[in-house]
Design an enzyme around this catalytic site. Structure first.
Site, PDB file in Angstrom:
ATOM      1  N   HIS A  58       0.821  -1.213   0.000  1.00 44.44           N
ATOM      2  CA  HIS A  58       0.000   0.000   0.000  1.00 44.44           C
ATOM      3  C   HIS A  58       0.861   1.272   0.000  1.00 44.44           C
ATOM      4  O   HIS A  58       0.363   2.341   0.342  1.00 44.44           O
ATOM      5  CB  HIS A  58      -0.894   0.027   1.238  1.00 44.44           C
ATOM      6  CG  HIS A  58      -1.791  -1.160   1.374  1.00 44.44           C
ATOM      7  ND1 HIS A  58      -2.802  -1.414   0.480  1.00 44.44           N
ATOM      8  CD2 HIS A  58      -1.827  -2.166   2.283  1.00 44.44           C
ATOM      9  CE1 HIS A  58      -3.438  -2.531   0.848  1.00 44.44           C
ATOM     10  NE2 HIS A  58      -2.866  -3.005   1.930  1.00 44.44           N
ATOM     11  N   HIS A 104      -8.279  -3.854  -0.902  1.00 48.82           N
ATOM     12  CA  HIS A 104      -7.661  -5.112  -1.313  1.00 48.82           C
ATOM     13  C   HIS A 104      -8.494  -5.791  -2.389  1.00 48.82           C
ATOM     14  O   HIS A 104      -8.352  -6.969  -2.663  1.00 48.82           O
ATOM     15  CB  HIS A 104      -7.521  -6.064  -0.134  1.00 48.82           C
ATOM     16  CG  HIS A 104      -6.754  -5.483   0.998  1.00 48.82           C
ATOM     17  ND1 HIS A 104      -7.342  -4.714   1.964  1.00 48.82           N
ATOM     18  CD2 HIS A 104      -5.434  -5.529   1.292  1.00 48.82           C
ATOM     19  CE1 HIS A 104      -6.411  -4.323   2.820  1.00 48.82           C
ATOM     20  NE2 HIS A 104      -5.258  -4.792   2.438  1.00 48.82           N
TER      21      HIS A 104
END
Lengths: 335, 335
Positions: free
Chosen positions: B57, B219
């Site tokens: 991320h 996700h």
């Protein structure tokens, strides 16, 4: 094309409106020319700093408006130079009584229009001097450095000249700094996958699934060669080898580096590349004074990245170190 | 998969090494646990701030190490929570004698491992308190806010709690701020195209060329519905409508907003979306105190974005306004 836009016709106006909204009063739009934004804070007798170029490379160039950075930007259409009138208006907005330096990537259209913009400003008694930035080593041999394109190296040259202006350097001294900063900066990029022009949905190049383009320009200009994709260490070393000799020839042993993502290359990959660049530079005896990592000079969602190395004199280093702020991540709140 | 990596096995180590190299001495790696990084500057009796989560991320979470920000990070594998031992070591490194607050996205694996990490730290007489952040309105109804996932709202909650710690608030007060900041923050995302997991080359979801996923998690968790792609204004209004009532119910009239790109959505699009969000908020009578635009919480090269709105009390606003610095674009040079 899967992009979240309103219409082609309003892309630039929507971009500018969204940017101004985010800036929370720090920047204004010229009421003479909607493609000119400028900082509201002025400093009497400071050399003005203008930057600009085609849109589509965000956060360049408008993201550089900031404290000890850029005073006014001239905004072009997607991948197109700003008009001479836009450049002239940006110069007028940046002028704080000590002349103006215009810094922009070295592309034919930009050079032409910035030159005409400077001429227009001269007719209104404002002295402005252009410094086209030419850091992309893949675009011309070193004997023709002045013909090279400008890519992510723009950022360091602009930061240093803007710092000189902020420290009260004269126009002549700012120009000297800009030329020296540009002489000592070298970038090399690779293209991994094409971006899409938001005006027409066209991709700017084609590559096979296992292929990358070594030396690609930020508009998809052809590079040195197409090659099979390789690992981070091997690729970084190949890229480093292209700039190695020119960095050495500066005679400096201290460098500033930027690992710039062109759009969709992940931050994860940029850090992995930085690790390889770092190992190589240290093994070659360099000290890395500072490192900038991020997608700071993009071409829409193009995948790829560039490595920029600037060899710094003590003066350039001192200028680079001046605190500067523009809108990104957590910045200073009031500037 | 077209990514510039060395090998799957070394992805996290290479990432960490590249990050440390870029930080130029500001951060160090724990010699007890290579997945813990911490700031070298300590402030006696300041509440320590830990963040962390899965990798992939970036620039989260390691990019938050900074002045008046995060003191230590616990780094997991790609899209996987850090281990309890890693969390415990991060707590130990962040501890400056006044207890520690751990702030992270509310995912089952993270909650479990941070809870165990806090227990391990307690056995070494360090008091740490967890605050899972839960801003994603698409992931659970408002009656179950505490079950929502954490997405880009992490950034504002962390900035505010870190500011409280920097201003000398006690552990108890920092926890109060964290809970209030989390109560008043609401995000909604859309997915436009999948990213690729660098460990296995798999895409995390599939969408047709004219389709987007409304409410998608970072996700690739399923959203509220698949829909045809629409223009920026229409999409933004649909997204705003999802959070409207909850923002209203806070009773605050001032907001902070973040338009976060998930990876390959361009900065140009983010500004265009910001323009629409801005128009809508102003028409609803809100004052926008500050705006953060960028790909600050990503999922590899996923295309898509989220809108985060935090309704701020005067106390939260004052905390948010404390200058804070971490590595991105032009930051303060020494911090």
């Amino acid at each position: 094309m899967k992009k979240i836009l309103n219409s082609k016709e309003t892309i630039i106006d929507d971009l500018i409106a969204g940017f101004i909204a985010a800036e929370n009063g720090r920047v204004a739009q010229s009421d003479q020319n909607s493609r000119v934004l400028y900082r509201n804070k002025k400093i009497a007798n400071k050399v003005g700093i203008v930057s600009g170029g085609g849109s589509g490379h965000e956060p360049l160039f408008l993201g550089l408006l900031g404290e000890n950075l850029v005073d006014a930007v001239a905004i072009g259409n997607i991948f197109a130079a700003p008009t001479p009138g836009t450049v002239c208006e940006a110069i007028k907005q940046a002028d704080q009584g000590a002349g103006v330096v215009c810094l922009f990537g070295n592309y034919a259209g930009d050079v032409l229009n910035f030159d005409m913009g400077v001429d227009l400003a001269a007719m209104e008694d404002i002295l402005a001097i252009n410094i086209p930035i030419s850091d992309d080593v893949a675009s011309a041999p070193k004997e023709l450095k002045a013909e090279r394109r400008g890519i992510a190296g723009d950022l360091f040259v602009i930061k240093e000249v803007a710092a000189a202006a902020a420290k009260g350097y004269s126009l002549e001294e700012c120009v000297r700094i800009g030329k020296e900063a540009n002489e000592k900066i070298f970038s090399i990029g690779v293209g991994i996958a094409s971006g899409t022009n938001p005006m027409n949905g066209k991709k700017n190049f084609d590559l096979a699934e296992d292929e990358i383009e070594f030396g690609l320009g930020i508009h998809g200009e052809p590079g040195i060669e197409k090659m099979k994709i390789v690992g981070a260490e091997e690729l970084t070393n190949r890229m480093y080898d292209v700039v190695k000799q020119e960095v050495e020839e500066t005679g400096e042993k201290e460098v500033i580096i930027c690992i710039n993502g062109l759009g969709s290359t992940t931050c994860l990959e940029l850090y992995i590349v930085n690790n390889e660049v770092n190992k190589r530079l240290i093994s070659e005896g360099y000290t890395i004074h500072d490192t900038l990592i991020g997608s700071v000079c993009t071409t829409q969602e193009m995948a790829g990245f560039s490595i920029t190395i600037q060899a710094v004199t003590s003066e350039l280093k001192e200028l680079y170190d001046l605190d500067a702020y523009s809108s990104c991540y957590f910045h200073k709140e009031d500037y």
